[in-house]
Design an enzyme around this catalytic site. Structure first.
Site, PDB file in Angstrom:
ATOM      1  N   ARG A 143      20.727 -15.867  -6.782  1.00 58.19           N
ATOM      2  CA  ARG A 143      21.740 -16.730  -6.166  1.00 58.19           C
ATOM      3  C   ARG A 143      21.709 -18.135  -6.768  1.00 58.19           C
ATOM      4  O   ARG A 143      22.679 -18.860  -6.746  1.00 58.19           O
ATOM      5  CB  ARG A 143      21.452 -16.848  -4.663  1.00 58.19           C
ATOM      6  CG  ARG A 143      22.334 -15.939  -3.848  1.00 58.19           C
ATOM      7  CD  ARG A 143      22.015 -16.108  -2.392  1.00 58.19           C
ATOM      8  NE  ARG A 143      20.554 -16.143  -2.197  1.00 58.19           N
ATOM      9  CZ  ARG A 143      19.952 -16.039  -1.034  1.00 58.19           C
ATOM     10  NH1 ARG A 143      20.645 -15.887   0.048  1.00 58.19           N
ATOM     11  NH2 ARG A 143      18.633 -16.059  -0.930  1.00 58.19           N
TER      12      ARG A 143
ATOM     13  N   LYS B 134      10.399  -1.694  -0.536  1.00 57.62           N
ATOM     14  CA  LYS B 134      10.170  -1.677   0.895  1.00 57.62           C
ATOM     15  C   LYS B 134      10.305  -3.093   1.444  1.00 57.62           C
ATOM     16  O   LYS B 134      10.177  -4.021   0.652  1.00 57.62           O
ATOM     17  CB  LYS B 134       8.820  -1.059   1.221  1.00 57.62           C
ATOM     18  CG  LYS B 134       7.624  -1.935   0.824  1.00 57.62           C
ATOM     19  CD  LYS B 134       6.363  -1.362   1.342  1.00 57.62           C
ATOM     20  CE  LYS B 134       6.009  -1.863   2.713  1.00 57.62           C
ATOM     21  NZ  LYS B 134       5.373  -3.185   2.757  1.00 57.62           N
TER      22      LYS B 134
ATOM     23  N   ASP C 182       6.991   3.002  -3.101  1.00 62.00           N
ATOM     24  CA  ASP C 182       5.803   2.688  -2.320  1.00 62.00           C
ATOM     25  C   ASP C 182       4.750   2.399  -3.371  1.00 62.00           C
ATOM     26  O   ASP C 182       4.278   3.320  -4.049  1.00 62.00           O
ATOM     27  CB  ASP C 182       5.372   3.881  -1.464  1.00 62.00           C
ATOM     28  CG  ASP C 182       4.161   3.529  -0.622  1.00 62.00           C
ATOM     29  OD1 ASP C 182       3.289   2.814  -1.127  1.00 62.00           O
ATOM     30  OD2 ASP C 182       4.104   3.953   0.535  1.00 62.00           O
ATOM     31  N   HIS C 183       4.385   1.130  -3.551  1.00 63.77           N
ATOM     32  CA  HIS C 183       3.572   0.810  -4.733  1.00 63.77           C
ATOM     33  C   HIS C 183       2.200   1.477  -4.704  1.00 63.77           C
ATOM     34  O   HIS C 183       1.551   1.610  -5.729  1.00 63.77           O
ATOM     35  CB  HIS C 183       3.494  -0.707  -4.983  1.00 63.77           C
ATOM     36  CG  HIS C 183       2.537  -1.437  -4.103  1.00 63.77           C
ATOM     37  ND1 HIS C 183       2.846  -1.856  -2.843  1.00 63.77           N
ATOM     38  CD2 HIS C 183       1.260  -1.837  -4.312  1.00 63.77           C
ATOM     39  CE1 HIS C 183       1.808  -2.467  -2.316  1.00 63.77           C
ATOM     40  NE2 HIS C 183       0.831  -2.485  -3.188  1.00 63.77           N
TER      41      HIS C 183
ATOM     42  N   LYS D 298      -0.721   3.344  -7.837  1.00 67.13           N
ATOM     43  CA  LYS D 298      -2.104   2.932  -8.090  1.00 67.13           C
ATOM     44  C   LYS D 298      -2.866   4.051  -8.774  1.00 67.13           C
ATOM     45  O   LYS D 298      -2.758   5.215  -8.366  1.00 67.13           O
ATOM     46  CB  LYS D 298      -2.795   2.562  -6.767  1.00 67.13           C
ATOM     47  CG  LYS D 298      -2.341   1.228  -6.199  1.00 67.13           C
ATOM     48  CD  LYS D 298      -3.133   0.893  -4.956  1.00 67.13           C
ATOM     49  CE  LYS D 298      -2.558  -0.304  -4.233  1.00 67.13           C
ATOM     50  NZ  LYS D 298      -3.040  -1.588  -4.700  1.00 67.13           N
TER      51      LYS D 298
ATOM     52  N   GLU E 266      -7.628  -5.810   4.288  1.00 66.99           N
ATOM     53  CA  GLU E 266      -7.331  -6.978   3.446  1.00 66.99           C
ATOM     54  C   GLU E 266      -8.043  -8.191   4.037  1.00 66.99           C
ATOM     55  O   GLU E 266      -8.134  -8.322   5.262  1.00 66.99           O
ATOM     56  CB  GLU E 266      -5.823  -7.254   3.453  1.00 66.99           C
ATOM     57  CG  GLU E 266      -5.009  -6.161   2.829  1.00 66.99           C
ATOM     58  CD  GLU E 266      -3.532  -6.529   2.813  1.00 66.99           C
ATOM     59  OE1 GLU E 266      -3.105  -7.139   1.836  1.00 66.99           O
ATOM     60  OE2 GLU E 266      -2.834  -6.232   3.790  1.00 66.99           O
TER      61      GLU E 266
ATOM     62  N   ASP F  94       4.488  -2.449   8.389  1.00 63.48           N
ATOM     63  CA  ASP F  94       4.264  -3.021   7.055  1.00 63.48           C
ATOM     64  C   ASP F  94       3.362  -2.118   6.197  1.00 63.48           C
ATOM     65  O   ASP F  94       3.567  -2.017   4.992  1.00 63.48           O
ATOM     66  CB  ASP F  94       3.620  -4.410   7.218  1.00 63.48           C
ATOM     67  CG  ASP F  94       3.449  -5.139   5.896  1.00 63.48           C
ATOM     68  OD1 ASP F  94       4.404  -5.132   5.085  1.00 63.48           O
ATOM     69  OD2 ASP F  94       2.377  -5.722   5.651  1.00 63.48           O
TER      70      ASP F  94
ATOM     71  N   HIS G 175       2.296   3.027   3.098  1.00 59.32           N
ATOM     72  CA  HIS G 175       1.085   3.239   2.305  1.00 59.32           C
ATOM     73  C   HIS G 175       0.105   4.230   2.949  1.00 59.32           C
ATOM     74  O   HIS G 175      -0.358   5.173   2.313  1.00 59.32           O
ATOM     75  CB  HIS G 175       0.360   1.923   2.052  1.00 59.32           C
ATOM     76  CG  HIS G 175       1.244   0.838   1.498  1.00 59.32           C
ATOM     77  ND1 HIS G 175       2.261   1.097   0.623  1.00 59.32           N
ATOM     78  CD2 HIS G 175       1.266  -0.508   1.695  1.00 59.32           C
ATOM     79  CE1 HIS G 175       2.870  -0.052   0.294  1.00 59.32           C
ATOM     80  NE2 HIS G 175       2.285  -1.025   0.942  1.00 59.32           N
TER      81      HIS G 175
ATOM     82  N   LYS H 209      -5.126  -7.365   8.418  1.00 61.41           N
ATOM     83  CA  LYS H 209      -5.222  -8.614   7.652  1.00 61.41           C
ATOM     84  C   LYS H 209      -6.448  -9.375   8.147  1.00 61.41           C
ATOM     85  O   LYS H 209      -6.858  -9.214   9.301  1.00 61.41           O
ATOM     86  CB  LYS H 209      -3.998  -9.491   7.925  1.00 61.41           C
ATOM     87  CG  LYS H 209      -2.673  -8.820   7.610  1.00 61.41           C
ATOM     88  CD  LYS H 209      -2.283  -9.032   6.178  1.00 61.41           C
ATOM     89  CE  LYS H 209      -0.944  -8.435   5.876  1.00 61.41           C
ATOM     90  NZ  LYS H 209      -0.768  -8.116   4.463  1.00 61.41           N
TER      91      LYS H 209
HETATM   92  C1  BG6 Z   1       2.506  -4.620   0.904  1.00 62.66           C
HETATM   93  C2  BG6 Z   1       2.475  -5.249   2.256  1.00 62.66           C
HETATM   94  O1  BG6 Z   1       3.326  -3.487   0.899  1.00 62.66           O
HETATM   95  O2  BG6 Z   1       1.187  -4.243   0.514  1.00 62.66           O
HETATM   96  C3  BG6 Z   1       1.546  -6.456   2.264  1.00 62.66           C
HETATM   97  O3  BG6 Z   1       3.781  -5.665   2.613  1.00 62.66           O
HETATM   98  C4  BG6 Z   1       0.184  -6.069   1.751  1.00 62.66           C
HETATM   99  O4  BG6 Z   1       1.430  -7.000   3.571  1.00 62.66           O
HETATM  100  C5  BG6 Z   1       0.280  -5.328   0.426  1.00 62.66           C
HETATM  101  O5  BG6 Z   1      -0.575  -7.247   1.594  1.00 62.66           O
HETATM  102  C6  BG6 Z   1      -1.085  -4.772   0.016  1.00 62.66           C
HETATM  103  O6  BG6 Z   1      -0.990  -4.252  -1.288  1.00 62.66           O
HETATM  104  P1  BG6 Z   1      -2.271  -4.153  -2.224  1.00 62.66           P
HETATM  105  O7  BG6 Z   1      -1.768  -3.511  -3.467  1.00 62.66           O
HETATM  106  O8  BG6 Z   1      -2.760  -5.560  -2.430  1.00 62.66           O
HETATM  107  O9  BG6 Z   1      -3.271  -3.325  -1.471  1.00 62.66           O
END
Ligand code: BG6
Length: 490
Positions: A50, A149, A178-179, A183, A217, A236, A241, A340
């Protein structure tokens, strides 16, 4: 390792091109792949945002982001010169399908290329962007769309987004990220389970006592607090995940690595999850929220202080006891937890095997610990199997629990690519195996919606925990009630 061939010529359009994800993850990932010569020289990255940036200003921002997000020895000025030539910047207000001429012109004459629209924007823009692409005739048989996501906040909103995007793209053109699926260690779970014959006969009720999945985390919610306060840990982290980790751990062997073969097995797991509802939510779930504490001797504020002192019932920690109602996993609970501001960043899957059926080593004299397989996802990725062994020496049996410990970093002395590098390449190569099909997203939301409705109808409040610990006491009680305990709580 065989050198991968460069991917066919592409135009990758990043919507949200000035955003945090683009700067922190996508552009550094593309830089790495370019460094490994996986892009043909004419392939382009078209960032859409933007903000009113000139191309020069945008490139300066990207260069700065690369310096910040790559290791010192990974940035290379010569490569930057060629990488930056690929990048264009376009200012478009994507909330309306009008005034997309810049993109139309840029893409004109390149219809034969792979065309990927990567939506690194708020999900409320997914529908409008898909519509904008369609209205401007920018979708063709070579097009793919990537959705980041969160995909909605419940089944209804996810369905709405999927319907809107589905009106413009076919399901096989839609890549839902979904990252965690990108991994290395998560992928290794498939290798461990299906490239070894050792585990399969034991991977079931009768041999496995229970499974624990922890994604902890130490970071707080940072500058995403406003967003996070509307979302919470269950939506989240668990909906995506942790659900994916449950699927990969629990699924049957797929007939092949074909994307639908793998996803067909995962969906069966999601559909076999025993629903947690108002009747069972209190005994099967724990919600937590951090108060002020210390992480590695640094003091950190409470979640509510980060929120500006407002009260909140949003969970920053969640633990669940999940049952999978099928033959393989009958009466084998899966305990999940994520949060967290826990003691450390630490993710693992622990498969706890049962006690030996009859011990020849009397309990009063010997401490025989049941076998345990730990798949460490991060940090220090690897696999550890704990076994009982006899300590060397005369004078009878002295038993000790010892580990066969495989550290991937030591074994494979190569750089671990970030999940986004793999996922971007899979999109460009047209392989959707590591992305979620619509029915998977729907099934995961259905399970999560029922928990949230249960929390709301029973008014289940968050339990506080001190930042830097392993979560609220209710989390330990969840396992304690079953005569079990979380591992790695040291
Ligand atoms: C994200 C969440 O999808 O994954 C975050 O929205 C989280 O809150 C993160 O911190 C964790 O990813 P990774 O790869 O650091 O474990």
């Amino acid at each position: 390792m065989a050198q991968l061939l460069p991917v066919d010529e592409f135009d990758l359009i990043i919507f949200g091109g000035t955003g945090d994800l683009a700067m922190r993850k996508l552009l550094p990932a593309l830089f790495h792949r370019d460094r490994d010569q996986q892009f043909t020289s004419a392939s382009r990255i078209i960032a859409v945002g933007r903000s009113k940036f000139s191309r020069k200003q945008y490139l300066a921002t990207v260069e700065d982001a690369l310096h910040k997000n790559l290791d010192d020895d990974e940035f290379d000025a010569t490569l930057w010169k060629s990488f930056s030539k690929r990048i264009e910047y376009l200012q478009i207000d994507v909330s309306s399908p009008k005034n997309w001429d810049g993109l139309t012109k840029t893409l004109a004459g390149h219809e034969d290329r792979i065309r990927v629209a990567y939506l690194a924007t708020a999900p409320s823009l997914f529908g409008p962007i898909a519509k904008g692409l369609k209205a401007n005739s920018l979708i063709n048989a070579n097009s793919r769309i990537v959705l980041e996501k969160p995909l909605g906040r419940d089944l209804a909103s996810a369905s709405e987004i999927n319907d809107q995007v589905g009106k413009c793209f076919k399901e096989n053109q839609i890549y839902r990220i979904d990252h965690y699926l990108g991994k290395e260690t998560v992928q290794n779970l498939l290798a461990l389970r299906f490239a070894n014959s050792l585990f399969e006969p034991l991977w079931r009720r009768g041999a496995v006592d229970h499974v624990q999945i922890t994604v902890a985390e130490d970071l707080g919610v940072g500058n995403r607090i406003e967003f996070y306060d509307r979302v919470g840990a269950l939506r989240d982290m668990v909906q995506n995940h942790l659900m994916q980790l449950v699927c990969l751990t629990a699924m049957e062997a797929p007939a092949s690595l074909h994307h639908d073969a793998v996803r067909d097995e995962k969906i069966k797991v999601l559909r076999a999850l025993r629903p947690i509802d108002a009747d069972s939510v209190r005994s099967n779930t724990v919600r937590g929220q951090y108060t002020a504490g210390a992480i590695k001797s640094d003091t950190v504020p409470a979640y509510t202080d980060e929120l500006g002192g407002d009260e909140s019932n949003t969970e920053t920690f969640v633990a669940l006891k999940v049952e999978i109602d099928n033959w393989r996993w009958s009466n084998v609970p899966f305990y999940l937890r994520t949060g967290k501001r826990l003691k450390s960043k630490h993710s693992e899957i622990v498969v706890q095997f049962q006690d030996v059926p009859h011990s020849i080593f009397p309990e009063q004299e010997y401490n025989v610990v049941p076998n345990r397989l730990t798949i460490r996802l991060q940090p220090d990725e690897g696999v550890k199997l704990t076994l009982m062994a006899k300590e060397p020496g005369p004078g009878g049996f002295n038993l000790r629990s010892v580990s066969l410990d495989l550290s991937f970093e030591e074994t494979f002395d190569i750089r671990y690519p970030d999940a986004y590098e793999r996922l971007l390449m899979e999109v460009l190569r047209g392989n959707p195996a590591l992305f979620m099909r619509r029915d998977e997203v729907d099934a995961a939301w259905k399970f999560i919606d029922s928990i949230i409705e249960g929390w709301e109808s029973t008014n289940q409040k968050v339990e506080t925990y001190v930042a830097g610990t392993w979560g609220p006491s209710g989390s330990s009680s969840l396992l304690d009630r079953d005569g079990r305990a979380w591992y790695a709580d040291d």
